[in-house]
Scaffold this motif. Structure first.
Motif, PDB file in Angstrom:
ATOM      1  N   VAL A  22       0.859  -1.100   0.072  1.00 52.82           N
ATOM      2  CA  VAL A  22       0.006  -0.048  -0.224  1.00 52.82           C
ATOM      3  C   VAL A  22       0.854   1.190  -0.124  1.00 52.82           C
ATOM      4  O   VAL A  22       0.495   2.292  -0.336  1.00 52.82           O
ATOM      5  CB  VAL A  22      -0.926   0.008   1.282  1.00 52.82           C
ATOM      6  CG1 VAL A  22      -0.334   0.374   2.679  1.00 52.82           C
ATOM      7  CG2 VAL A  22      -2.214   0.748   1.016  1.00 52.82           C
ATOM      8  N   PHE A  29      -0.670  -1.240  -5.697  1.00 52.60           N
ATOM      9  CA  PHE A  29      -1.644  -2.062  -4.629  1.00 52.60           C
ATOM     10  C   PHE A  29      -2.745  -2.617  -5.292  1.00 52.60           C
ATOM     11  O   PHE A  29      -3.042  -3.852  -5.112  1.00 52.60           O
ATOM     12  CB  PHE A  29      -1.955  -1.141  -3.525  1.00 52.60           C
ATOM     13  CG  PHE A  29      -2.654  -2.047  -2.244  1.00 52.60           C
ATOM     14  CD1 PHE A  29      -1.861  -2.641  -1.482  1.00 52.60           C
ATOM     15  CD2 PHE A  29      -3.960  -1.983  -2.200  1.00 52.60           C
ATOM     16  CE1 PHE A  29      -2.435  -3.430  -0.415  1.00 52.60           C
ATOM     17  CE2 PHE A  29      -4.458  -2.863  -1.072  1.00 52.60           C
ATOM     18  CZ  PHE A  29      -3.741  -3.549  -0.379  1.00 52.60           C
ATOM     19  N   PHE A 131      -7.200  -0.126  -2.542  1.00 49.85           N
ATOM     20  CA  PHE A 131      -6.497   0.987  -1.995  1.00 49.85           C
ATOM     21  C   PHE A 131      -7.315   1.992  -1.514  1.00 49.85           C
ATOM     22  O   PHE A 131      -7.176   2.609  -0.428  1.00 49.85           O
ATOM     23  CB  PHE A 131      -5.328   1.690  -3.050  1.00 49.85           C
ATOM     24  CG  PHE A 131      -4.770   2.807  -2.548  1.00 49.85           C
ATOM     25  CD1 PHE A 131      -3.446   2.552  -1.824  1.00 49.85           C
ATOM     26  CD2 PHE A 131      -4.950   4.015  -2.426  1.00 49.85           C
ATOM     27  CE1 PHE A 131      -2.615   3.535  -1.515  1.00 49.85           C
ATOM     28  CE2 PHE A 131      -4.356   4.954  -2.226  1.00 49.85           C
ATOM     29  CZ  PHE A 131      -3.140   4.822  -1.492  1.00 49.85           C
TER      30      PHE A 131
END
Length: 204
Positions: A22, A29, A131
């Protein structure tokens, strides 16, 4: 109990490494999350690997809980008369919180699935945008409290559980305790980094 516990530790370590992506940004991500759904293709249908893994995790967690209950019952039957002096004073904090910690983690696991897998507990959940879902989730202060408390409990559970499982499988000594502490710190710290990253603006 030892075997399922160590299997779950291996999964947690892999899951933690994936979560740390992340920090590479939304594109990386989300691409990683999409890749997970393609594992096994074309032999397996799209997303099938994740469901197989989830089913395996449910079985492992279920067996772990059953084993814990069985060991607790055997422990009580082996000593039907309580000790005059409590043994808890000699136990570490992690040891004394293993049962309640395990129950707390079971409840947290249900919450986590509803929150970031199914999305029903996340008001801003958008399917296919992991995300975004993480940032939206950890932008809410009380959600962070739930995760921080649960992850600290996980660290305590791992610290004692790893050593106990290793001893059950025939490994003992100070080195095993050190490895167990290191594993618990790394996994807990890795998971904590994500909500802390969102709270501090490093992940946005």
């Amino acid at each position: 109990m030892a075997v399922t516990g160590l299997a779950l530790v291996a999964y947690l370590f892999a899951h933690m490494l994936g979560n740390l992506k992340v920090f590479l940004g939304a594109a990386d991500f989300d691409r990683y999350a999409a890749w997970l759904r393609t594992i096994g293709e074309p032999v397996l249908p799209y997303g099938a690997f994740l469901w197989i893994m989830r089913a395996g995790l449910v079985v492992a967690v279920g067996l772990h809980i059953i084993a814990a209950a069985q060991l607790s019952i055997r422990d009580r039957r082996a000593r039907p008369v309580r000790y005059v002096h409590s043994q808890r004073a000699r136990a570490s904090f992690a040891t004394s919180t293993m049962r309640w910690g395990g129950a707390t983690l079971a409840v947290y696991l249900v919450w986590h699935i509803l929150d970031l897998t199914v999305g029903v507990a996340n008001r801003d959940y958008v399917d296919g945008r992991p995300f975004h879902n993480i940032v939206a989730d950890f932008s809410v202060w009380w959600v962070n409290v739930i995760y921080l408390v649960a992850l600290l409990m996980l660290g305590l559970h791992l610290n004692h559980g790893f050593w106990s499982a290793a001893r059950t499988l025939g490994f003992a000594g100070g080195a095993i305790r050190t490895v167990g502490t290191l594993v618990s710190v790394v996994i807990t710290g890795g998971f904590l980094a994500v909500p802390i990253g969102v709270m501090t603006g490093l992940v946005a």
